[in-house]
Design a protein around this motif. Structure first.
Motif, PDB file in Angstrom:
ATOM      1  N   GLU A 176      39.941 -26.465 -19.806  1.00  0.00           N
ATOM      2  CA  GLU A 176      38.863 -25.570 -20.234  1.00  0.00           C
ATOM      3  C   GLU A 176      38.857 -25.458 -21.752  1.00  0.00           C
ATOM      4  N   ALA A 177      37.692 -25.311 -22.342  1.00  0.00           N
ATOM      5  CA  ALA A 177      37.574 -25.093 -23.786  1.00  0.00           C
ATOM      6  C   ALA A 177      38.432 -23.892 -24.180  1.00  0.00           C
ATOM      7  N   GLY A 178      39.162 -24.041 -25.271  1.00  0.00           N
ATOM      8  CA  GLY A 178      40.022 -22.967 -25.760  1.00  0.00           C
ATOM      9  C   GLY A 178      41.443 -23.029 -25.238  1.00  0.00           C
ATOM     10  N   GLY A 179      41.677 -23.831 -24.190  1.00  0.00           N
ATOM     11  CA  GLY A 179      43.021 -23.970 -23.646  1.00  0.00           C
ATOM     12  C   GLY A 179      43.902 -24.803 -24.566  1.00  0.00           C
ATOM     13  N   THR A 180      45.198 -24.746 -24.339  1.00  0.00           N
ATOM     14  CA  THR A 180      46.158 -25.491 -25.149  1.00  0.00           C
ATOM     15  C   THR A 180      46.048 -26.990 -24.876  1.00  0.00           C
ATOM     16  N   ALA A 181      45.830 -27.753 -25.939  1.00  0.00           N
ATOM     17  CA  ALA A 181      45.707 -29.211 -25.836  1.00  0.00           C
ATOM     18  C   ALA A 181      47.077 -29.826 -26.092  1.00  0.00           C
ATOM     19  N   ASP A 182      47.827 -30.039 -25.015  1.00  0.00           N
ATOM     20  CA  ASP A 182      49.183 -30.552 -25.140  1.00  0.00           C
ATOM     21  C   ASP A 182      49.379 -31.887 -24.432  1.00  0.00           C
ATOM     22  N   ARG A 183      48.277 -32.518 -24.062  1.00  0.00           N
ATOM     23  CA  ARG A 183      48.341 -33.809 -23.378  1.00  0.00           C
ATOM     24  C   ARG A 183      46.987 -34.502 -23.490  1.00  0.00           C
ATOM     25  N   PHE A 184      46.958 -35.756 -23.087  1.00  0.00           N
ATOM     26  CA  PHE A 184      45.692 -36.487 -22.988  1.00  0.00           C
ATOM     27  C   PHE A 184      45.814 -37.498 -21.866  1.00  0.00           C
ATOM     28  N   GLN A 191      43.639 -26.958 -29.510  1.00  0.00           N
ATOM     29  CA  GLN A 191      42.920 -26.330 -28.397  1.00  0.00           C
ATOM     30  C   GLN A 191      41.740 -27.221 -28.029  1.00  0.00           C
ATOM     31  N   TRP A 192      41.448 -27.249 -26.732  1.00  0.00           N
ATOM     32  CA  TRP A 192      40.329 -28.057 -26.253  1.00  0.00           C
ATOM     33  C   TRP A 192      39.018 -27.522 -26.811  1.00  0.00           C
ATOM     34  N   ASP A 193      38.166 -28.441 -27.285  1.00  0.00           N
ATOM     35  CA  ASP A 193      36.845 -28.076 -27.781  1.00  0.00           C
ATOM     36  C   ASP A 193      35.818 -27.994 -26.654  1.00  0.00           C
ATOM     37  N   PHE A 194      36.058 -28.724 -25.589  1.00  0.00           N
ATOM     38  CA  PHE A 194      35.156 -28.762 -24.445  1.00  0.00           C
ATOM     39  C   PHE A 194      35.962 -28.514 -23.182  1.00  0.00           C
ATOM     40  N   GLY A 195      35.271 -28.409 -22.069  1.00  0.00           N
ATOM     41  CA  GLY A 195      35.918 -28.406 -20.768  1.00  0.00           C
ATOM     42  C   GLY A 195      35.748 -29.784 -20.150  1.00  0.00           C
ATOM     43  N   ALA A 196      36.585 -30.105 -19.162  1.00  0.00           N
ATOM     44  CA  ALA A 196      36.482 -31.390 -18.468  1.00  0.00           C
ATOM     45  C   ALA A 196      36.644 -31.154 -16.975  1.00  0.00           C
ATOM     46  N   GLU A 197      35.804 -31.829 -16.199  1.00  0.00           N
ATOM     47  CA  GLU A 197      35.829 -31.692 -14.749  1.00  0.00           C
ATOM     48  C   GLU A 197      35.677 -33.063 -14.103  1.00  0.00           C
ATOM     49  N   ALA A 198      36.447 -33.290 -13.050  1.00  0.00           N
ATOM     50  CA  ALA A 198      36.342 -34.544 -12.299  1.00  0.00           C
ATOM     51  C   ALA A 198      35.024 -34.541 -11.532  1.00  0.00           C
ATOM     52  N   PHE A 199      34.195 -35.535 -11.775  1.00  0.00           N
ATOM     53  CA  PHE A 199      32.913 -35.655 -11.078  1.00  0.00           C
ATOM     54  C   PHE A 199      33.087 -36.419  -9.769  1.00  0.00           C
ATOM     55  N   SER A 200      34.186 -37.145  -9.669  1.00  0.00           N
ATOM     56  CA  SER A 200      34.572 -37.884  -8.470  1.00  0.00           C
ATOM     57  C   SER A 200      36.099 -37.859  -8.456  1.00  0.00           C
ATOM     58  N   PRO A 201      36.737 -38.339  -7.395  1.00  0.00           N
ATOM     59  CA  PRO A 201      38.205 -38.447  -7.465  1.00  0.00           C
ATOM     60  C   PRO A 201      38.595 -39.304  -8.670  1.00  0.00           C
ATOM     61  N   VAL A 202      39.597 -38.852  -9.410  1.00  0.00           N
ATOM     62  CA  VAL A 202      39.992 -39.518 -10.653  1.00  0.00           C
ATOM     63  C   VAL A 202      41.470 -39.879 -10.597  1.00  0.00           C
ATOM     64  N   ARG A 203      41.774 -41.088 -11.035  1.00  0.00           N
ATOM     65  CA  ARG A 203      43.158 -41.507 -11.274  1.00  0.00           C
ATOM     66  C   ARG A 203      43.274 -41.773 -12.764  1.00  0.00           C
ATOM     67  N   ALA A 204      44.396 -41.357 -13.345  1.00  0.00           N
ATOM     68  CA  ALA A 204      44.538 -41.495 -14.796  1.00  0.00           C
ATOM     69  C   ALA A 204      45.994 -41.644 -15.188  1.00  0.00           C
TER      70      ALA A 204
END
Length: 150
Positions: free
Chosen positions: A36-44, A85-98
């Motif tokens: 979520e936007a504003g959350g701690t960005a500690d990974r990618f 901190q995250w600038d945007f939010g991110a959501e899986a639109f389909s099942p995601v592998r990463a």
């Protein structure tokens, strides 16, 4: 518009191999909120399969999709820049592998291997430049649509 930069394939082989030693395979179900936007960005992440939408919350009940990401794309760059901190939010639109990368481990590797650090920062900068170009194009399209509807 230029073609999207794929983080792993853009890195030189030796640096890519060193970075991949830190990778952890993860998955997200469809509709999962990854961050979520504003959350701690500690990974990618580097998306292996599936689709992720980046969004901006514009009101408490409305959010706008700002980008769609797929296989090979970098998800998350805020870990590189204070205040981390995250600038945007991110959501899986389909099942995601990463592949998931811990930011502190990657940053430590970049200190240990400055060539990898330089390659990584340059590649992330290219990704950001490409996304800015895409966003500019979307804004121009929206402007033209709103201008014609007047």
């Amino acid at each position: 518009m230029t073609k999207a930069i794929k983080l792993l394939s853009a890195l030189p082989q030796k640096q890519r191999e060193r970075l991949m030693e830190l990778a952890r395979e993860v998955s997200f179900p469809e509709d999962a909120r990854i961050f979520e936007a504003g959350g701690t960005a500690d990974r990618f992440w580097v998306i292996r399969s599936g689709d992720v939408h980046l969004y901006q919350q514009v009101t408490p009940t409305r959010r706008v999709k700002v980008a769609g990401l797929g296989a090979g794309d970098l998800l998350g760059w805020s870990w590189l820049f204070p205040p981390y901190q995250w600038d945007f939010g991110a959501e899986a639109f389909s099942p995601v592998r990463a592949y998931e990368f811990d930011a502190s481990a990657v940053l430590a590797l970049c200190v240990e291997d400055p060539l990898l650090g330089l390659s990584l920062v340059r590649t992330v900068a290219e990704v950001l430049a490409h996304r800015l170009e895409m966003t500019r194009g979307k804004l121009l399209e929206q402007y033209e649509v709103s201008r014609r509807s007047r």
